[in-house]
Design a protein around this motif. Sequence first.
Motif, PDB file in Angstrom:
ATOM      1  N   VAL B  17       0.868  -1.174   0.000  1.00 32.56           N
ATOM      2  CA  VAL B  17       0.000   0.000   0.000  1.00 32.56           C
ATOM      3  C   VAL B  17       0.907   1.227   0.000  1.00 32.56           C
ATOM      4  O   VAL B  17       1.812   1.332   0.826  1.00 32.56           O
ATOM      5  CB  VAL B  17      -0.918   0.023   1.233  1.00 32.56           C
ATOM      6  N   THR B  28      -0.866  14.609  12.037  1.00 33.95           N
ATOM      7  CA  THR B  28      -0.431  15.638  12.989  1.00 33.95           C
ATOM      8  C   THR B  28       0.064  15.065  14.310  1.00 33.95           C
ATOM      9  O   THR B  28       0.380  15.809  15.237  1.00 33.95           O
ATOM     10  CB  THR B  28      -1.595  16.602  13.284  1.00 33.95           C
ATOM     11  N   ARG B  29       0.135  13.752  14.420  1.00 34.38           N
ATOM     12  CA  ARG B  29       0.613  13.174  15.684  1.00 34.38           C
ATOM     13  C   ARG B  29       2.112  13.403  15.845  1.00 34.38           C
ATOM     14  O   ARG B  29       2.838  13.525  14.862  1.00 34.38           O
ATOM     15  CB  ARG B  29       0.314  11.672  15.718  1.00 34.38           C
ATOM     16  N   GLN B 133       3.194   0.580   5.374  1.00 34.24           N
ATOM     17  CA  GLN B 133       2.886   1.433   4.240  1.00 34.24           C
ATOM     18  C   GLN B 133       4.174   1.876   3.531  1.00 34.24           C
ATOM     19  O   GLN B 133       5.189   2.108   4.180  1.00 34.24           O
ATOM     20  CB  GLN B 133       2.162   2.672   4.778  1.00 34.24           C
TER      21      GLN B 133
ATOM     22  N   GLN C  18      -7.289  13.147  15.784  1.00 32.99           N
ATOM     23  CA  GLN C  18      -6.017  13.103  15.053  1.00 32.99           C
ATOM     24  C   GLN C  18      -5.820  11.803  14.285  1.00 32.99           C
ATOM     25  O   GLN C  18      -4.943  11.709  13.434  1.00 32.99           O
ATOM     26  CB  GLN C  18      -4.847  13.331  16.017  1.00 32.99           C
ATOM     27  N   VAL C  19      -6.615  10.793  14.613  1.00 30.94           N
ATOM     28  CA  VAL C  19      -6.575   9.533  13.867  1.00 30.94           C
ATOM     29  C   VAL C  19      -8.003   9.155  13.489  1.00 30.94           C
ATOM     30  O   VAL C  19      -8.957   9.659  14.082  1.00 30.94           O
ATOM     31  CB  VAL C  19      -5.947   8.395  14.716  1.00 30.94           C
ATOM     32  N   SER C  75      -1.327   5.677  20.194  1.00 32.57           N
ATOM     33  CA  SER C  75      -2.166   5.330  19.037  1.00 32.57           C
ATOM     34  C   SER C  75      -1.501   4.330  18.093  1.00 32.57           C
ATOM     35  O   SER C  75      -2.175   3.527  17.452  1.00 32.57           O
ATOM     36  CB  SER C  75      -2.558   6.589  18.273  1.00 32.57           C
ATOM     37  N   GLU C  79      -2.645   0.668  15.475  1.00 31.35           N
ATOM     38  CA  GLU C  79      -2.766   1.273  14.147  1.00 31.35           C
ATOM     39  C   GLU C  79      -2.542   0.250  13.041  1.00 31.35           C
ATOM     40  O   GLU C  79      -1.711  -0.656  13.166  1.00 31.35           O
ATOM     41  CB  GLU C  79      -1.708   2.379  14.034  1.00 31.35           C
ATOM     42  N   HIS C  83      -2.172   1.243   6.476  1.00 32.73           N
ATOM     43  CA  HIS C  83      -2.942   2.464   6.241  1.00 32.73           C
ATOM     44  C   HIS C  83      -2.841   3.318   7.499  1.00 32.73           C
ATOM     45  O   HIS C  83      -3.703   3.215   8.390  1.00 32.73           O
ATOM     46  CB  HIS C  83      -4.417   2.150   5.938  1.00 32.73           C
ATOM     47  N   LEU C  84      -1.800   4.124   7.572  1.00 37.64           N
ATOM     48  CA  LEU C  84      -1.552   4.868   8.812  1.00 37.64           C
ATOM     49  C   LEU C  84      -2.713   5.793   9.158  1.00 37.64           C
ATOM     50  O   LEU C  84      -3.415   6.272   8.269  1.00 37.64           O
ATOM     51  CB  LEU C  84      -0.250   5.657   8.679  1.00 37.64           C
ATOM     52  N   THR C  85      -2.885   6.011  10.436  1.00 42.20           N
ATOM     53  CA  THR C  85      -3.956   6.784  11.070  1.00 42.20           C
ATOM     54  C   THR C  85      -5.309   6.053  11.060  1.00 42.20           C
ATOM     55  O   THR C  85      -6.305   6.592  11.513  1.00 42.20           O
ATOM     56  CB  THR C  85      -4.164   8.223  10.497  1.00 42.20           C
TER      57      THR C  85
END
Lengths: 230, 290, 187
Positions: B17, B28-29, B133, C18-19, C75, C79, C83-85
């Motif tokens: 991906v 924004t983390r 990713q 934020q996520v 977080s 996760e 697919h981050l966030t």
Amino acid sequence: MGDTTTTSDDEAPSGATAASTARAPFAPWDRRDLPGMFSVAETARRVGNYKWTEMKLFEALGGWIATVPELDIKMRLGAHCYHHAWHADLWNQRLPELREMKPERLTVPANDAIVRFIAAMTEPEAPELTIEKLVGVYRVLIPRFISAYTYHRNNTSEITDAPTIRSINFILQDEFDDWRDGEMMLQSLITTPEDVQRAASHQAKLETIMVEAGGITGPGSIGGSSSDGF
Amino acid sequence: MRQFFPVEDLARDERFVQTNMAERLADTRNPMEPASNRKSAKSRSAGNRLTPDRPDASDRARGLMHGIMVGEIQALEGAGRTAHDFEAGDGSGDTIPFELKLDMARQAWDEARHVEISAKLGDWMGTELGEFQENTVLFEAACSNDPVLRLAGVNRALEGLAIDVFTQMKEFGDLAGDPYLEFCEDWMLADEVTHVKMGSDWLRKVTEKDPDRRTKALEFQQVVDKLFSFGGARGDHEESSFKLARRFRELAGFTDDENDTINKLGVDAFNERSQAVKQAQDAASAFADA
Amino acid sequence: MAALVAGQVSVDPAEFTQVKYDANEIAAIVGSLAETLGVSNSISLVVDETTLLAKITCSIDAPSSDATILINAMSGAIENTKHLTTLGVNQTQTSVGRMLLRARDRMRADFAGAGADDDLTLAESAAWDTYCAGRLARAGIEINTQRWRYNHRNRFGFSNAGDADFERLWAADELSWSEVVAGIADI
């Protein structure tokens, strides 16, 4: 030397007779022959065609790396890309030795049909066309390289053109190894009757152009003149 | 086949991906460990460097190794494209010297081996292909349509980054006592120094009579280098994840001034990123309070 | 903002900014996981969405079988790494699953010697993770064994002795704390 009154340093060991070192220039097992089918100019022409085609091949392999999704094939294309670049380099170095001081002058395709062949071979780009990409290289072009190189090696002068033969021998080793890699990749991809059809029809399309071209160096790539009896 | 290949068309199987820098920067983390969470300011793991004594060392090493692998795939693709995209010529316009094309083909083989090595190491570390990713920033930023910019972007900026990362991983493997990691990184590092040197030499040679072109290429390299500092993750400063491998960079043809500039770019990027993260987190707090 | 409560599970915050996590989805995954593992205690999961790091710790509010399990997760611990966030189902199962098993262990008298998560040494934590991950795999959670072997090797050495300790912990089901950390003496 030449003095009949030898000093003790030059004497043969006590009791031994000095053996002659005079030998025939060719040992009994050395059956290399002087005659060859190619003049310097003809050799240079063929070498220029080899270089041009090897360049087109390594460029195509390099360009295709980004277009194939299969990871193992992506990596093999990277390795093979270098093999053919090295071949092009060997031929580039050979050309000045064949009295062509501007190698790019002879770095040309054998004829227009070869140009069309390369265009057709490199046409597939989409990620789902890996079979077509590999068929063009491993079932059409590399077999043609193997035959043209083999013909050249077996018909050139084994003495006057030894440097070309040496390069061809190294190159042929790569060609055989790469052909085997490519054929195995293809066999692993061709798994349905539709795949067989795809591969065969693309091969036929490219082979037709290659036949028109007469091979890597044009007509006579593997002999075929009337004097050969073919 | 097209002359130039767009990043969004890079071919991958379904396990991979892809993402890009814009998407990553939209996250924004905070990517850095807050100082308040650290056990001891004197500990090796006090900063953001990857060291075995970090609690998350194994997973971070796995993630980084996967990042290296996809980076190698993109470097392989980039080298292959450079061998393909430009005609052999005198180096003017869209042409590159024949010998440079040969070097790019050689680099393609080297990068292919690096993908093989990275895939094997990933397996050794318990990572699946495509588990993380893939950020396509390397290909996107480095593969300009101008061959000289590509030398600056791929061979100097991208491969320079590889020198920094491999040095870090080599040290990690050495400290952890991992028999394969240190060995493999050592070999890959040798190749990367060669690639950067190749880029340094060719850039100098191709732009020998065109100082404007050289200046433009070096400016482009700075832009890419800043992007590759990933918000300040690379540099000599305390908070960086990767230290500049100055000795290997020097071997590869980077001057002290150039290394200092890259370090400063990292500090600038870190400050910008920190400010952006703070703003985003203030906004998030305001939302939560409401 | 109040936490979301669904059955035995509460998730804080109830809404993420934020996520792209959904507290209901997290609660459902954790509830189902608890059922699979036979954990019937109340579970309070607090997610710190301000950091993308992946640290996760747990504690129990009392050393008894009906204790409430408190889990603090950054977080990144839950996760989807592809697919981050976004939330990762397997990542949540693996991270939270280990914590549920740790919490259940902590309810046993023979785990009284185990320090709080933040006070564990790296080797103690790794040994416990190996013990938990092996049990999760046997409970049907998708686990990459090699990932945990590598983690164990980083703490116990790349050696036959370290690997033997890994195999011992991975296959075990009813260990005491002293048995979990028995391999540390051999480092």
